[in-house]
Enzyme design. Structure first.
Site: not given
Ligand code: GUN
Length: 291
Positions: A52, A96, A119
Site C-alpha cells: 500500500k 491494518q 477503508d
Molecule cells: N486486512 C485484510 N484486508 C484489509 C483491508 O482491506 N483493510 C485493512 N485495514 N485491513 C485488512
C-alpha cells in the site's frame, strides 16, 4: 474464457490516479496523504501494508507508516488514531487488520474519523453504503465492482451467489450488487457455513463471488457453463519448490473451473491488486473532499 486481469486493471487505475494527482498539484492543491497503522509482525499484513505504501509513492501520494508492537495497549492505539484524526495533512488512514486479541477491533474501527476512513469500515460509512449514499466503499467490494464494470460483465437481472458473509467482503458486496446502481440490479443469494444445498445454489448462479478463505473450495461440478467467477480467497499454502516457501491459492479450483467460465479472476493477479488501487481511489476522493 476471458481472464479478469486485476493486475492490469489496477495498473490502469493507478495511471489514471497519477495523472489526476499531477493535475491537482499543478493547480496548487495539496498532495494526497495516506497513513497506515500496523500492529505486530504478521507476515501477510506487513506485505500488504508495504504494498500500500509503495503504491502511494508510485502515484505521487505522500504516505506515513506507523508501526506498533504486538504488545501495544488499546489506549495507545486509540491515541495514535486520535492524532491522525486531527492531523490536517492526513487525508485518510487505515488500521491494518487483524489486530492482536487483546485489542477490541470494533472499538478501534469506531474511533476512526469517518471522513478519513478510506477503508470504509466505520459504521457510519457502512450505513451510508447500505443506503446507497455517497461514501467510501471498502477496497475489496469496490475493486470487484470496478473489475466487473471495466470488463462490461452484465450484472442487471443476473443471479449472483456470494460465498461468505464477512464484514469486509461477503456482506458489502451482497448489498452493493443488489442495489440500483451501474454495476448492480442483481438478484443476490448470500451463502455461509450454515447454508444447505450449497451446490444447488451455485449451479444456478450467473456470477459467483467466492470469499470464504477455503483453498480451491469451488469445483467445476458446482458451476454452470459460462459462469462468471470472482475469487477473493488468498491462502498461503506451504510449497518447498517456491523461494518464498509458499504459494497463493484462491477459493476456486481455477484449473477446472476456468474451463467452464466465461469470465474468471486469477489468484494471484485478480481481486488482490484491485484492492490497493481502490484504496488509492478513496484516498484521492478524501483529499478532494478536503479542499
Ligand atoms: N486486512 C485484510 N484486508 C484489509 C483491508 O482491506 N483493510 C485493512 N485495514 N485491513 C485488512
Amino acid at each position: 474464457m476471458i481472464l479478469l486481469n486485476g493486475k492490469k486493471t489496477a495498473a490502469d487505475i493507478k495511471e489514471e490516479i497519477t495523472l489526476e494527482v499531477r493535475e491537482l498539484k499543478d493547480n496548487g492543491h495539496k498532495t494526497p496523504h495516506l497513513a497506515a497503522i500496523i500492529v505486530g509482525n504478521n507476515g501477510a499484513s506487513i506485505t500488504y501494508v508495504n504494498a500500500k505504501v509503495k503504491a502511494c509513492e508510485r502515484v505521487g501520494f505522500e504516505s506515513t507508516l506507523i508501526r506498533l508492537t504486538e504488545k501495544v495497549t488499546e489506549d495507545d492505539l486509540l491515541n495514535e488514531i486520535a492524532i491522525l484524526n486531527i492531523d490536517n495533512d492526513i487525508d485518510g488512514f487505515i488500521v491494518q487488520l487483524p489486530l492482536p486479541k487483546h485489542i477490541d477491533e470494533q472499538k478501534v474501527l469506531m474511533a476512526v474519523n469517518p471522513d478519513k476512513d478510506v477503508d470504509g469500515f466505520h459504521p457510519t460509512n457502512v450505513g451510508k453504503m447500505a443506503l446507497n449514499l455517497p461514501t467510501f466503499i471498502s477496497a475489496t467490494p469496490f475493486g470487484i465492482l470496478e473489475l466487473l464494470d471495466r470488463y462490461n460483465v452484465e450484472t442487471s437481472g443476473k443471479h449472483v451467489v456470494v460465498l461468505g458473509r464477512s464484514h469486509i467482503v461477503g456482506s458489502p458486496i451482497s448489498i452493493l450488487l443488489s442495489q440500483k446502481r451501474k454495476v448492480g440490479n442483481a438478484t443476490v443469494t448470500m451463502c455461509h457455513s450454515r447454508t444447505k444445498n450449497l451446490k444447488e445454489l451455485t449451479l444456478q448462479a450467473d456470477i459467483i463471488i467466492a470469499a470464504i478463505g477455503i483453498p480451491e473450495f469451488l469445483k467445476a461440478d458446482m458451476v454452470k457453463k459460462n459462469v462468471t467467477v470472482i475469487d477473493v480467497g488468498i491462502t498461503r499454502l506451504a510449497d518447498s519448490s517456491k523461494k518464498s516457501g509458499f504459494r497463493l491459492v484462491g477459493d476456486v479450483a481455477f484449473e477446472e473451473v476456468s474451463k467452464k467460465a466465461e469470465f474468471i479472476t486469477p489468484v494471484p493477479g485478480g481481486v488482490g491488486p484491485m484492492t490497493i488501487a481502490m484504496l488509492l481511489k478513496n484516498t484521492l476522493l478524501a483529499c478532494k473532499r478536503n479542499s
